[in-house]
Enzyme design. Sequence first.
Site, mmCIF file in Angstrom:
data_model
loop_
_atom_site.group_PDB
_atom_site.id
_atom_site.type_symbol
_atom_site.label_atom_id
_atom_site.label_comp_id
_atom_site.label_asym_id
_atom_site.label_seq_id
_atom_site.Cartn_x
_atom_site.Cartn_y
_atom_site.Cartn_z
ATOM 1 N N LEU A 13 36.290 29.182 39.597
ATOM 2 C CA LEU A 13 36.796 28.109 38.724
ATOM 3 C C LEU A 13 36.390 28.315 37.269
ATOM 4 C CD1 LEU A 13 36.395 25.005 41.044
ATOM 5 C CD2 LEU A 13 38.386 26.468 40.661
ATOM 6 N N MET A 16 40.415 31.522 34.090
ATOM 7 C CA MET A 16 41.633 32.009 34.757
ATOM 8 C C MET A 16 41.923 31.208 36.025
ATOM 9 S SD MET A 16 42.897 34.338 32.859
ATOM 10 C CE MET A 16 44.078 35.282 33.815
ATOM 11 N N SER A 131 47.805 38.944 33.944
ATOM 12 C CA SER A 131 47.584 39.050 32.500
ATOM 13 C C SER A 131 48.201 37.889 31.743
ATOM 14 C CB SER A 131 48.173 40.350 31.959
ATOM 15 O OG SER A 131 48.021 40.362 30.549
ATOM 16 N N LYS A 186 47.753 47.274 35.945
ATOM 17 C CA LYS A 186 47.079 46.314 35.052
ATOM 18 C C LYS A 186 46.110 47.065 34.116
ATOM 19 C CE LYS A 186 45.613 42.362 33.324
ATOM 20 N NZ LYS A 186 44.247 42.222 33.063
ATOM 21 N N HIS A 189 48.123 48.565 31.459
ATOM 22 C CA HIS A 189 48.517 47.460 30.572
ATOM 23 C C HIS A 189 47.389 47.180 29.569
ATOM 24 C CE1 HIS A 189 47.990 43.241 29.452
ATOM 25 N NE2 HIS A 189 49.306 43.161 29.375
ATOM 26 N N ASN A 190 46.182 47.079 30.070
ATOM 27 C CA ASN A 190 45.053 46.770 29.190
ATOM 28 C C ASN A 190 44.782 47.916 28.219
ATOM 29 O OD1 ASN A 190 44.904 44.552 30.884
ATOM 30 N ND2 ASN A 190 42.692 44.485 30.832
ATOM 31 N N GLU A 193 47.227 47.662 25.614
ATOM 32 C CA GLU A 193 46.833 46.504 24.785
ATOM 33 C C GLU A 193 45.771 46.945 23.746
ATOM 34 O OE1 GLU A 193 45.682 43.039 27.203
ATOM 35 O OE2 GLU A 193 43.908 42.880 25.939
ATOM 36 N N ARG A 290 36.531 51.000 18.748
ATOM 37 C CA ARG A 290 35.689 49.834 19.052
ATOM 38 C C ARG A 290 34.227 50.262 19.090
ATOM 39 N NH1 ARG A 290 38.557 45.502 23.156
ATOM 40 N NH2 ARG A 290 40.688 45.834 22.480
ATOM 41 N N ARG A 453 38.685 82.373 25.159
ATOM 42 C CA ARG A 453 38.111 82.145 26.489
ATOM 43 C C ARG A 453 37.943 83.458 27.233
ATOM 44 N NH1 ARG A 453 41.216 79.259 30.062
ATOM 45 N NH2 ARG A 453 39.382 78.496 31.167
ATOM 46 N N TYR A 488 41.610 78.811 37.407
ATOM 47 C CA TYR A 488 41.914 77.460 37.898
ATOM 48 C C TYR A 488 41.711 76.487 36.758
ATOM 49 C CZ TYR A 488 36.813 77.322 38.216
ATOM 50 O OH TYR A 488 35.486 77.404 37.908
HETATM 51 P P1 NBP Z 1 34.702 35.302 34.588
HETATM 52 O O1 NBP Z 1 35.054 36.744 34.547
HETATM 53 O O2 NBP Z 1 33.835 34.750 33.535
HETATM 54 O O3 NBP Z 1 34.051 35.003 36.029
HETATM 55 C C1 NBP Z 1 33.588 33.714 36.347
HETATM 56 C C2 NBP Z 1 33.670 33.462 37.825
HETATM 57 O O4 NBP Z 1 32.999 34.494 38.543
HETATM 58 C C3 NBP Z 1 32.975 32.155 38.198
HETATM 59 O O5 NBP Z 1 33.693 31.569 39.243
HETATM 60 C C4 NBP Z 1 31.617 32.641 38.642
HETATM 61 O O6 NBP Z 1 30.979 31.750 39.523
HETATM 62 C C5 NBP Z 1 31.998 33.885 39.373
HETATM 63 N N1 NBP Z 1 30.884 34.803 39.591
HETATM 64 C C6 NBP Z 1 30.143 35.513 38.705
HETATM 65 BR BR1 NBP Z 1 30.294 35.428 36.891
HETATM 66 N N2 NBP Z 1 29.222 36.265 39.289
HETATM 67 C C7 NBP Z 1 29.369 36.030 40.591
HETATM 68 C C8 NBP Z 1 28.701 36.515 41.729
HETATM 69 N N3 NBP Z 1 27.741 37.433 41.628
HETATM 70 N N4 NBP Z 1 29.093 36.064 42.932
HETATM 71 C C9 NBP Z 1 30.085 35.160 43.041
HETATM 72 N N5 NBP Z 1 30.759 34.649 42.002
HETATM 73 C C10 NBP Z 1 30.414 35.087 40.785
HETATM 74 O O7 NBP Z 1 36.021 34.397 34.683
HETATM 75 P P2 NBP Z 1 37.464 34.558 34.051
HETATM 76 O O8 NBP Z 1 37.378 34.890 32.602
HETATM 77 O O9 NBP Z 1 38.227 33.374 34.515
HETATM 78 O O10 NBP Z 1 38.042 35.852 34.785
HETATM 79 C C11 NBP Z 1 38.190 35.933 36.192
HETATM 80 C C12 NBP Z 1 38.692 37.339 36.534
HETATM 81 O O11 NBP Z 1 39.962 37.525 35.893
HETATM 82 C C13 NBP Z 1 37.798 38.460 36.021
HETATM 83 O O12 NBP Z 1 37.856 39.539 36.893
HETATM 84 C C14 NBP Z 1 38.419 38.828 34.688
HETATM 85 O O13 NBP Z 1 38.145 40.160 34.313
HETATM 86 C C15 NBP Z 1 39.897 38.632 34.994
HETATM 87 N N6 NBP Z 1 40.737 38.320 33.834
HETATM 88 C C16 NBP Z 1 40.282 37.526 32.825
HETATM 89 C C17 NBP Z 1 41.112 37.227 31.754
HETATM 90 C C18 NBP Z 1 40.647 36.336 30.627
HETATM 91 O O14 NBP Z 1 41.401 36.248 29.627
HETATM 92 N N7 NBP Z 1 39.519 35.683 30.718
HETATM 93 C C19 NBP Z 1 42.418 37.738 31.728
HETATM 94 C C20 NBP Z 1 42.860 38.511 32.812
HETATM 95 C C21 NBP Z 1 42.007 38.793 33.863
HETATM 96 P P3 NBP Z 1 29.865 30.732 38.969
HETATM 97 O O15 NBP Z 1 30.622 29.605 38.339
HETATM 98 O O16 NBP Z 1 29.127 30.333 40.182
HETATM 99 O O17 NBP Z 1 29.032 31.490 37.964
#
Ligand code: NBP
Length: 490
Positions: A13, A16, A131, A186, A189-190, A193, A290, A453, A488
């Site tokens: 939660l 995303m 995304s 994906k 894509h990134n 990006e 970066r 070489r 090779y």
């Molecule tokens: P985050 O990448 O910040 O992850 C937060 C979630 O991961 C929370 O539910 C958290 O639970 C859980 N979590 C973590 Br942190 N460590 C954990 C662990 N060891 N065990 C179980 N749960 C764990 O959230 P987000 O930015 O919403 O992204 C979610 C996914 O989507 C990621 O893989 C991210 O790379 C990908 N994504 C993000 C975006 C973006 O714009 N943010 C875009 C596209 C894809 P908790 O609340 O208990 O800490």
Amino acid sequence: MSTPTGDIALIGLAVMGQNLILNMNDHGFNVVAYNRTTAKVDEFLANEAKGTRVQGAHSIEEMVSKLKTPRRVMMLVKAGQAVDDFIEQLIPHLSAGDIIIDGGNSLYGDTERRVKYCESKGLLFIGTGVSGGEEGARRGPSIMPGGSFKAWDAVKDIFQGVSAKVDNGVPCCDWVGYGGAGHYVKMIHNGIEYGDMQLICEAYNIMKSGLGMSADEMHEVFAEWNQGELDSFLVEITRDILGFKDVDGSPLVDRILDTAGQKGTGKWTVIDSANLAQPVSLIAEAVFSRCVSSMKDERVKAARKLKGPNPLMAVAKNPTAKKAFIADIKSALYASKIVSYSQGYMLLRTAAVEYKWKLNYGGIALMWRGGCIIRSRFLGKIKEAYDTNPKLANLLLDDYFRGEIKNSQKGWRNVVAAAARKGIPVPAFSTALAFFDQYRSASLPANLLQAQRDYFGAHTYERTDKPRGEFFHTNWTGRGGNVSSSTYNA
Ligand code: NBP
């Protein structure tokens, strides 16, 4: 126990997960929400999800018990160990044919492994790119699913329902392929990006340092560019960023520290491109730029000692010449962008062969056309190119893009040359041009390289006057032996 009513469960939660749940709810799906820190479930239900049909769960067992079969459980959690940990927690509660979905930014190799593992347990696994950030998740992201194909029918309605739409309702979501294919697409894509963002930053830097333009002036330029072939989400937000004022009325962008962060997907693209011998040089420059940006302290010290030319260009003082040079910058940005996508697609094609995926290149362009960060008008042209010729060897060879590069070439070269003369770094513009010039060269200086070489390591060479595949070694100094190294490529 009451009959389960949940269509899908969503674990995670954060930004995303919450937004995707609300999006699914808007589309009529009954979602069960769960999070490792269960207090977030209650907060979500009491606030953002108040008044919706979203159900909460405080344990995996409770969450699964609320789902209709086949059970669909989607994770949007931090990539890596957390995904494996949740899979282990889920397995004892799921039955054959149930589906686990990972919507995070997982490495495609991890997804390959997880597909096989879950299938060995009788379950199905989907690894999908999602995304579009917060806004995309809420209003319609681009969704790139791959994994166990048998699961596609069971998730298609939900995924295509909540995804972005283009061309009057075509969903930016379709099946990508087996195993890690969805996460691979994906990742590319990134990577693209990263490249797009770097190109925009280079255009900005030349206008700022070379032409002495203010954020407001550049805001106007990006607004104009967003009307034409560069029309895209990233150009649009750049326009808005440049127009955004801090509390005192000055441009906020001028106050932001010039050190860029990164979370790994660009780097993974570059690592895989090196492994597959694909010259994805523009994304590599974007990743390394970066890295250089993050060496702030070192750069500040170096700036005092390493002197170069004054970056302000003579054209800055002549309105007509300045306008013409801005048009050249646009050409450089556009032509470099075409090269970047050509390189990204080269990697996709090679990966498809290497990892045995049947990728639909036009379909991928369509998935990227809406909802995601690289969404643009330009991707419609890429789709057209692959629809016309699905076997197109390289985007640069497509008639439309060939014409666009032809028209942009003069301005592009002018900008790279002017930037070099004035000491303004344009790594992505320059590498794009260098690649273009290499790719269109029937002969390159690699004859000399092969000689080197062979000279020092007896690595052998092929000859222009002999058939391909015959290898020769020369005793260049008269001191070497006649034994050559094996031939090779690694
Ligand atoms: P985050 O990448 O910040 O992850 C937060 C979630 O991961 C929370 O539910 C958290 O639970 C859980 N979590 C973590 Br942190 N460590 C954990 C662990 N060891 N065990 C179980 N749960 C764990 O959230 P987000 O930015 O919403 O992204 C979610 C996914 O989507 C990621 O893989 C991210 O790379 C990908 N994504 C993000 C975006 C973006 O714009 N943010 C875009 C596209 C894809 P908790 O609340 O208990 O800490």
